[in-house]
Design a protein around this motif. Structure first.
Motif, PDB file in Angstrom:
ATOM      1  N   LYS A 153      12.268 -33.383  -5.472  1.00  0.00           N
ATOM      2  CA  LYS A 153      13.090 -32.465  -6.276  1.00  0.00           C
ATOM      3  C   LYS A 153      12.949 -31.028  -5.784  1.00  0.00           C
ATOM      4  CE  LYS A 153       9.732 -31.499  -9.975  1.00  0.00           C
ATOM      5  NZ  LYS A 153       9.497 -31.494 -11.420  1.00  0.00           N
ATOM      6  N   LEU A 154      14.020 -30.270  -5.931  1.00  0.00           N
ATOM      7  CA  LEU A 154      14.021 -28.858  -5.576  1.00  0.00           C
ATOM      8  C   LEU A 154      13.361 -28.066  -6.702  1.00  0.00           C
ATOM      9  CD1 LEU A 154      15.014 -26.897  -3.345  1.00  0.00           C
ATOM     10  CD2 LEU A 154      17.064 -26.548  -4.729  1.00  0.00           C
ATOM     11  N   GLU A 155      12.379 -27.250  -6.334  1.00  0.00           N
ATOM     12  CA  GLU A 155      11.678 -26.417  -7.305  1.00  0.00           C
ATOM     13  C   GLU A 155      11.867 -24.949  -6.942  1.00  0.00           C
ATOM     14  OE1 GLU A 155       7.733 -27.928  -8.525  1.00  0.00           O
ATOM     15  OE2 GLU A 155       8.022 -29.479  -6.996  1.00  0.00           O
ATOM     16  N   GLU A 156      11.445 -24.040  -7.823  1.00  0.00           N
ATOM     17  CA  GLU A 156      11.602 -22.605  -7.595  1.00  0.00           C
ATOM     18  C   GLU A 156      10.332 -21.867  -7.973  1.00  0.00           C
ATOM     19  OE1 GLU A 156      15.019 -21.363  -9.845  1.00  0.00           O
ATOM     20  OE2 GLU A 156      16.409 -21.903  -8.221  1.00  0.00           O
ATOM     21  N   HIS A 157      10.062 -20.793  -7.227  1.00  0.00           N
ATOM     22  CA  HIS A 157       8.921 -19.936  -7.536  1.00  0.00           C
ATOM     23  C   HIS A 157       9.424 -18.496  -7.627  1.00  0.00           C
ATOM     24  CE1 HIS A 157       4.665 -18.935  -7.765  1.00  0.00           C
ATOM     25  NE2 HIS A 157       4.909 -17.900  -6.989  1.00  0.00           N
ATOM     26  N   SER A 158       9.187 -17.846  -8.758  1.00  0.00           N
ATOM     27  CA  SER A 158       9.651 -16.476  -8.986  1.00  0.00           C
ATOM     28  C   SER A 158       8.570 -15.475  -8.556  1.00  0.00           C
ATOM     29  CB  SER A 158       9.990 -16.284 -10.465  1.00  0.00           C
ATOM     30  OG  SER A 158      10.356 -14.947 -10.717  1.00  0.00           O
ATOM     31  N   ILE A 159       9.010 -14.412  -7.842  1.00  0.00           N
ATOM     32  CA  ILE A 159       8.081 -13.400  -7.337  1.00  0.00           C
ATOM     33  C   ILE A 159       8.623 -12.021  -7.699  1.00  0.00           C
ATOM     34  CG2 ILE A 159       6.918 -12.447  -5.298  1.00  0.00           C
ATOM     35  CD1 ILE A 159       7.494 -15.205  -3.939  1.00  0.00           C
TER      36      ILE A 159
ATOM     37  N   ASP B  46       0.831  -1.206   0.000  1.00  0.00           N
ATOM     38  CA  ASP B  46       0.000   0.000   0.000  1.00  0.00           C
ATOM     39  C   ASP B  46       0.867   1.258   0.000  1.00  0.00           C
ATOM     40  OD1 ASP B  46       0.869  -0.476   2.655  1.00  0.00           O
ATOM     41  OD2 ASP B  46      -0.822   0.645   3.485  1.00  0.00           O
ATOM     42  N   ALA B  47       2.056   1.184   0.595  1.00  0.00           N
ATOM     43  CA  ALA B  47       3.054   2.265   0.530  1.00  0.00           C
ATOM     44  C   ALA B  47       4.385   1.585   0.255  1.00  0.00           C
ATOM     45  CB  ALA B  47       3.089   3.053   1.839  1.00  0.00           C
ATOM     46  N   TYR B  48       4.980   1.879  -0.883  1.00  0.00           N
ATOM     47  CA  TYR B  48       6.127   1.088  -1.352  1.00  0.00           C
ATOM     48  C   TYR B  48       7.414   1.522  -0.656  1.00  0.00           C
ATOM     49  CZ  TYR B  48       8.545  -1.902  -4.715  1.00  0.00           C
ATOM     50  OH  TYR B  48       9.278  -2.906  -5.302  1.00  0.00           O
ATOM     51  N   PRO B  49       8.063   0.618   0.118  1.00  0.00           N
ATOM     52  CA  PRO B  49       9.247   1.009   0.882  1.00  0.00           C
ATOM     53  C   PRO B  49      10.575   0.768   0.166  1.00  0.00           C
ATOM     54  CG  PRO B  49       8.547  -1.160   1.583  1.00  0.00           C
ATOM     55  CD  PRO B  49       7.610  -0.743   0.472  1.00  0.00           C
ATOM     56  N   PHE B  50      10.525   0.382  -1.110  1.00  0.00           N
ATOM     57  CA  PHE B  50      11.737   0.030  -1.851  1.00  0.00           C
ATOM     58  C   PHE B  50      12.029   1.054  -2.945  1.00  0.00           C
ATOM     59  CE2 PHE B  50       9.824  -4.008  -0.356  1.00  0.00           C
ATOM     60  CZ  PHE B  50      10.820  -4.382   0.538  1.00  0.00           C
ATOM     61  N   GLU B  51      13.263   1.045  -3.434  1.00  0.00           N
ATOM     62  CA  GLU B  51      13.683   2.019  -4.431  1.00  0.00           C
ATOM     63  C   GLU B  51      13.230   1.648  -5.837  1.00  0.00           C
ATOM     64  OE1 GLU B  51      17.914   2.336  -3.884  1.00  0.00           O
ATOM     65  OE2 GLU B  51      17.689   3.932  -2.405  1.00  0.00           O
ATOM     66  N   THR B  52      13.032   0.366  -6.089  1.00  0.00           N
ATOM     67  CA  THR B  52      12.722  -0.095  -7.440  1.00  0.00           C
ATOM     68  C   THR B  52      11.946  -1.401  -7.365  1.00  0.00           C
ATOM     69  OG1 THR B  52      13.722  -0.649  -9.577  1.00  0.00           O
ATOM     70  CG2 THR B  52      14.888  -1.411  -7.617  1.00  0.00           C
ATOM     71  N   ASP B  53      11.390  -1.841  -8.474  1.00  0.00           N
ATOM     72  CA  ASP B  53      10.804  -3.172  -8.556  1.00  0.00           C
ATOM     73  C   ASP B  53      11.933  -4.203  -8.653  1.00  0.00           C
ATOM     74  OD1 ASP B  53       8.506  -1.685  -8.762  1.00  0.00           O
ATOM     75  OD2 ASP B  53       8.054  -2.254 -10.827  1.00  0.00           O
ATOM     76  N   PHE B  54      11.705  -5.410  -8.156  1.00  0.00           N
ATOM     77  CA  PHE B  54      12.742  -6.441  -8.207  1.00  0.00           C
ATOM     78  C   PHE B  54      12.122  -7.827  -8.067  1.00  0.00           C
ATOM     79  CE2 PHE B  54      12.188  -5.113  -3.845  1.00  0.00           C
ATOM     80  CZ  PHE B  54      12.229  -6.285  -3.100  1.00  0.00           C
ATOM     81  N   HIS B  55      12.881  -8.836  -8.485  1.00  0.00           N
ATOM     82  CA  HIS B  55      12.458 -10.238  -8.391  1.00  0.00           C
ATOM     83  C   HIS B  55      13.200 -10.947  -7.258  1.00  0.00           C
ATOM     84  CE1 HIS B  55      10.980  -9.689 -12.573  1.00  0.00           C
ATOM     85  NE2 HIS B  55      10.152 -10.669 -12.269  1.00  0.00           N
ATOM     86  N   VAL B  56      12.541 -11.926  -6.672  1.00  0.00           N
ATOM     87  CA  VAL B  56      13.217 -12.902  -5.817  1.00  0.00           C
ATOM     88  C   VAL B  56      12.784 -14.291  -6.276  1.00  0.00           C
ATOM     89  CG1 VAL B  56      13.438 -11.392  -3.803  1.00  0.00           C
ATOM     90  CG2 VAL B  56      11.393 -12.838  -4.043  1.00  0.00           C
ATOM     91  N   THR B  57      13.609 -15.283  -5.959  1.00  0.00           N
ATOM     92  CA  THR B  57      13.307 -16.665  -6.337  1.00  0.00           C
ATOM     93  C   THR B  57      13.300 -17.531  -5.088  1.00  0.00           C
ATOM     94  OG1 THR B  57      14.329 -16.371  -8.501  1.00  0.00           O
ATOM     95  CG2 THR B  57      14.010 -18.629  -7.751  1.00  0.00           C
TER      96      THR B  57
END
Length: 253
Positions: A243-249, A208-219
């Motif tokens: 098996k190890l899997e990944e989810h991108s956000i 609701d109020a963005y505390p970061f400098e830019t948009d970014f991804h995490v995995t």
């Protein structure tokens, strides 16, 4: 281990993997929200490393017979957990004093209201550690330390938000810890409210109020461990064979 249960499986996430995501989120924080840039890299290191105590514990998951699920970070047996907390803090202290101070404060916050004698001994030992570190860090800015501590908690909680919620979940169905916002974040919100996150879809989260400098991804790395396989092989072997899997956000404005 962080656990999210589904109908036929457990989503299992190692604590140290979750902590790495904490660091990857908070390194993007809007620097204008901070009192100064001092100790910024040390603070990010603390976020990345704050759960290194769990590396050994998460190597082999163990089964909680009472709840019929694997033990999680919140109900893991207390004495081994406390012992590994101190081992992890010792390792962090060897690498970075300021990070060790932050992580010690973070762990102590878990037991602030506890009356358990083992927890009280842990708090006493960590108070001694914190006092020694403060003597080794001249002219420590306590206001900045508080800011870093609150942001470390935000980074921890935001990563847990990714781990404990089903991706894309509606706000009213979120994990109850986060439904009403992240604790101790009012000073980072222009309206002096708790920062509130929500899932836009399976792969996007906004605030609701963005505390970061830019948009970014995490995995987010995880294992989906089938319940039928656990019944057949036991939790340790079933986890090892999954098996190890990944989810991108994407975290975005």
């Amino acid at each position: 281990m962080i656990i999210r249960e589904t109908v036929d499986s457990f989503i299992m996430i190692k604590q140290h993997d979750h902590a790495y995501i904490s660091g990857e989120t908070i390194k993007h924080v809007n620097r204008n929200l901070l009192k100064s840039d001092l100790f910024f890299d040390d603070f990010v290191y603390a976020s990345h490393q704050h759960d290194r105590s769990w590396i050994g514990l998460d190597e082999t998951p163990i089964w909680n017979d009472a709840k019929q699920i694997p033990f999680t970070f919140s109900d893991y047996p207390l004495l081994p957990k406390l012992a590994f907390y101190q081992i992890g803090l010792d390792e962090i202290k060897e690498a970075n004093l300021y990070a060790a101070l932050l992580c010690s404060l973070h762990f102590c916050s878990f037991f602030a209201k506890s009356k358990d004698p083992d927890c009280l001994q842990f708090l006493q030992d960590e108070a001694s550690r914190q006092k020694k570190i403060r003597k080794e860090l001249p002219k420590l800015d306590e206001e900045l330390l508080i800011q870093h501590f609150q942001l470390l908690q935000l980074s921890d909680n935001l990563s847990l938000y990714f781990c404990l919620n089903e991706p894309g979940v509606d706000k009213e169905s979120e994990h109850p810890w986060f439904r009403d916002g992240f604790k101790n974040t009012e000073s980072f919100h222009p309206g002096n409210h708790k920062l509130l996150a929500r899932w836009v879809n399976e792969h996007e989260v906004t605030f609701d109020a963005y505390p970061f400098e830019t948009d970014f991804h995490v995995t987010l790395p995880y294992k989906k461990v089938d319940k039928a396989t656990i019944r057949k092989l036991g939790i340790a072997e079933a986890y090892g064979e999954s098996k190890l899997e990944e989810h991108s956000i994407l975290i975005r404005k």
